[in-house]
Design an enzyme around this catalytic site. Structure first.
Site, PDB file in Angstrom:
ATOM      1  N   THR A   1      30.634  28.236  42.119  1.00 55.59           N
ATOM      2  CA  THR A   1      29.657  28.647  41.284  1.00 55.59           C
ATOM      3  C   THR A   1      28.507  27.614  41.336  1.00 55.59           C
ATOM      4  O   THR A   1      27.342  28.104  41.477  1.00 55.59           O
ATOM      5  CB  THR A   1      30.296  28.565  39.882  1.00 55.59           C
ATOM      6  OG1 THR A   1      31.096  29.420  39.712  1.00 55.59           O
ATOM      7  CG2 THR A   1      29.225  28.897  38.721  1.00 55.59           C
TER       8      THR A   1
ATOM      9  N   SER B   1      35.458  34.688  44.026  1.00 54.90           N
ATOM     10  CA  SER B   1      36.707  35.408  43.481  1.00 54.90           C
ATOM     11  C   SER B   1      36.956  36.698  44.096  1.00 54.90           C
ATOM     12  O   SER B   1      38.106  37.143  44.481  1.00 54.90           O
ATOM     13  CB  SER B   1      36.499  35.671  41.790  1.00 54.90           C
ATOM     14  OG  SER B   1      37.076  34.358  41.395  1.00 54.90           O
TER      15      SER B   1
ATOM     16  N   LYS C   1      26.562  40.813  36.636  1.00 49.94           N
ATOM     17  CA  LYS C   1      26.534  39.854  37.917  1.00 49.94           C
ATOM     18  C   LYS C   1      27.155  40.708  39.034  1.00 49.94           C
ATOM     19  O   LYS C   1      26.551  40.536  40.210  1.00 49.94           O
ATOM     20  CB  LYS C   1      27.539  38.596  37.572  1.00 49.94           C
ATOM     21  CG  LYS C   1      26.979  37.704  36.805  1.00 49.94           C
ATOM     22  CD  LYS C   1      27.789  36.561  36.402  1.00 49.94           C
ATOM     23  CE  LYS C   1      27.719  35.726  35.321  1.00 49.94           C
ATOM     24  NZ  LYS C   1      28.526  34.539  34.902  1.00 49.94           N
TER      25      LYS C   1
ATOM     26  N   LYS D   1      36.769  42.128  35.985  1.00 50.19           N
ATOM     27  CA  LYS D   1      36.866  40.960  36.408  1.00 50.19           C
ATOM     28  C   LYS D   1      36.344  39.908  35.684  1.00 50.19           C
ATOM     29  O   LYS D   1      34.987  39.883  35.649  1.00 50.19           O
ATOM     30  CB  LYS D   1      36.446  40.715  38.004  1.00 50.19           C
ATOM     31  CG  LYS D   1      36.436  39.716  38.711  1.00 50.19           C
ATOM     32  CD  LYS D   1      37.797  39.200  39.376  1.00 50.19           C
ATOM     33  CE  LYS D   1      38.009  37.980  39.828  1.00 50.19           C
ATOM     34  NZ  LYS D   1      38.251  36.868  39.035  1.00 50.19           N
TER      35      LYS D   1
ATOM     36  N   ASN E   1      32.945  21.292  36.099  1.00 51.34           N
ATOM     37  CA  ASN E   1      33.302  21.805  37.457  1.00 51.34           C
ATOM     38  C   ASN E   1      31.677  22.288  37.926  1.00 51.34           C
ATOM     39  O   ASN E   1      31.501  21.929  38.936  1.00 51.34           O
ATOM     40  CB  ASN E   1      34.237  22.940  37.547  1.00 51.34           C
ATOM     41  CG  ASN E   1      34.315  23.499  38.804  1.00 51.34           C
ATOM     42  OD1 ASN E   1      33.411  24.620  39.077  1.00 51.34           O
ATOM     43  ND2 ASN E   1      34.972  23.052  39.828  1.00 51.34           N
TER      44      ASN E   1
ATOM     45  N   LYS F   1      36.312  39.291  30.605  1.00 51.96           N
ATOM     46  CA  LYS F   1      36.401  37.991  30.135  1.00 51.96           C
ATOM     47  C   LYS F   1      37.600  37.706  29.063  1.00 51.96           C
ATOM     48  O   LYS F   1      37.732  38.605  28.362  1.00 51.96           O
ATOM     49  CB  LYS F   1      34.961  37.634  29.527  1.00 51.96           C
ATOM     50  CG  LYS F   1      34.684  36.425  29.609  1.00 51.96           C
ATOM     51  CD  LYS F   1      34.162  35.807  31.007  1.00 51.96           C
ATOM     52  CE  LYS F   1      33.908  34.283  31.100  1.00 51.96           C
ATOM     53  NZ  LYS F   1      33.341  34.017  32.460  1.00 51.96           N
TER      54      LYS F   1
END
Length: 423
Positions: A198, A357, A102, A78, A229, A114
């Site tokens: 985030t 997510s 994470k 992910k 963001n 990624k």
């Protein structure tokens, strides 16, 4: 468990080398078999692709892209997809490894992934950008899926781009598969609260760190590097909690106001002009000045390798919250530790995005929809529990927060490896 600050007399800035060194130290400190590090030290798979795009003038350009899948011992891989001219294979590999850590810290059943494309999206028209996004998914389709690998937004990618990507994947599969991409528009199965996730997670960890230090968040001062963001939302949410955000720097320049910036107005200004520079004719601010600023909280929310052996010693903040991935080199980290600064490491600090997510993925697979209040409450619970787990490891091992975060993550991943019979 101190790590070396330099390699052969030269400061390390390659993100892959940085994460590999930290992983090796964590494996050794936990007394784990060497095989754990051998599995962790590089991604299971990196796909390198070439994406042809017909430009608006009728010509064709080839764009280079990557997708790294680090580890699937805890679940499908992910992680985000970034569009940036400086994307490299090593960077994408390192970012996928950080994503594995994470997920482990948060207790999420994911491995790390990624992706990235070497491109400046500002140079493309909307049609060209859509064609590039769809072309990337066509190349990745064999290794994607809700139980395989799940992309999401990252630097310079948006819910709109995720919408194009999930549409292309669904077309290829001949059915709607919403759980394959997260960070989508809500109408396509996206989650409430995902855009802010985030930055909201960053604020939750800052609040926890302040409490541990015996500090009151309201009235503290902060500076932020990066106003995309994550940076803008972090600044906005901090201001709502009574923190004075006195300085912000982005790619176009910076702005400083000792009495605190009006973040809501600054967000509108930056949308119109593309930069915070020039806001209300306040004094400008450089990156160098930002790192030297008299403040309580410093938030690097841009790219890698910003806090170095040069910038680290000048930091005066009490808390550094790593909203970006890999913003600190080992030498920069050592300088902050020497000065007694509390560093909230990236693999904890900015994990709110992958957490929501995950919530989006759960909602897609169960065909449910949670309210924004539910999402935010769940995010608060997950982030604060993760912070406490890392802080307790820090106290137990008498180490730094970064070292503790790696210890927590590696220990959990090793447990899964053992349960599967890998080690």
């Amino acid at each position: 468990m101190p790590a070396k600050e330099v390699k052969d007399g030269v400061e390390i800035s390659n993100p892959l080398e940085i994460v590999q060194r930290l992983l090796e130290v964590a494996v050794d400190d936990l007394g784990l078999p060497r095989g754990v590090f051998e599995i962790l030290k590089k991604p299971k798979r990196i796909m390198k692709v070439s994406i042809p795009v017909r430009m608006d003038d009728g010509s064709y350009r080839e764009f280079e892209g990557f997708r790294s899948q680090h580890l699937d011992v805890l679940g499908p891989t992910k992680g985000g997809v970034r569009f940036h001219p400086a994307v490299t294979e090593d960077e994408v590999a390192a970012l996928s490894m950080w994503m594995s850590l994470k997920a482990a810290i948060l207790g999420i059943p994911y491995g790390g992934g990624k992706g990235g494309i070497v491109v400046n999206p500002k140079e493309l028209s909307k049609r060209e950008l859509e064609e590039l996004s769809r072309g990337f998914i066509r190349e990745l389709e064999p290794i994607m899926g809700p139980e395989k690998d799940i992309p999401a937004p990252d630097v310079n990618t948006t819910p709109e781009i995720m919408g194009w990507m999930i549409d292309e994947f669904s077309r290829l599969k001949g059915k709607n598969v919403p759980g394959t991409v997260t960070g989508k528009p809500i109408i396509l199965g996206g989650s409430q609260g995902r855009v802010e996730a985030t930055g909201r997670g960053v604020v939750f960890t800052i609040a926890e760190a302040a409490e541990r230090l015996g500090l009151k968040l309201e009235g503290m001062t902060a500076v932020v590097q990066g106003f995309g963001n994550v940076g803008s939302i972090t600044a906005k949410l901090l201001a709502e909690r009574g923190v004075k955000v006195i300085g912000i720097v982005d790619a176009g320049g910076g702005v400083y106001h000792e009495e605190g910036l009006n973040i809501a107005e600054l967000i509108d200004y930056a949308k119109e002009t593309g930069t915070v520079n020039g806001f209300k004719d306040y004094p400008s601010m450089t990156n160098e000045e930002l790192f030297q600023a008299e403040c309580d909280i410093l938030i690097p929310a841009a790219l890698e390798n910003q806090i170095t052996g040069k910038t680290g010693p000048a930091i005066k903040a009490k808390i550094v919250a790593e909203a970006a991935n890999g913003p600190s080199t080992p030498e920069g980290t050592a300088a902050m530790e020497k000065n007694g600064i509390t560093v909230i490491p990236d693999i904890l600090c900015n994990a709110g995005g992958v957490t929501v997510s995950y919530f989006e993925w759960v909602q897609n697979t169960t065909h449910l929809a949670w309210t924004e209040k539910e999402v935010n409450e769940r995010l608060f619970t997950e982030m604060t529990e993760a912070f406490n787990d890392v802080f307790e490891m820090k106290e137990q091992k008498n180490c730094t927060m970064r070292e503790a975060a790696y210890l927590v993550a590696v220990e959990r991943i090793a447990q899964a490896m053992e349960a599967r019979g890998w080690i």
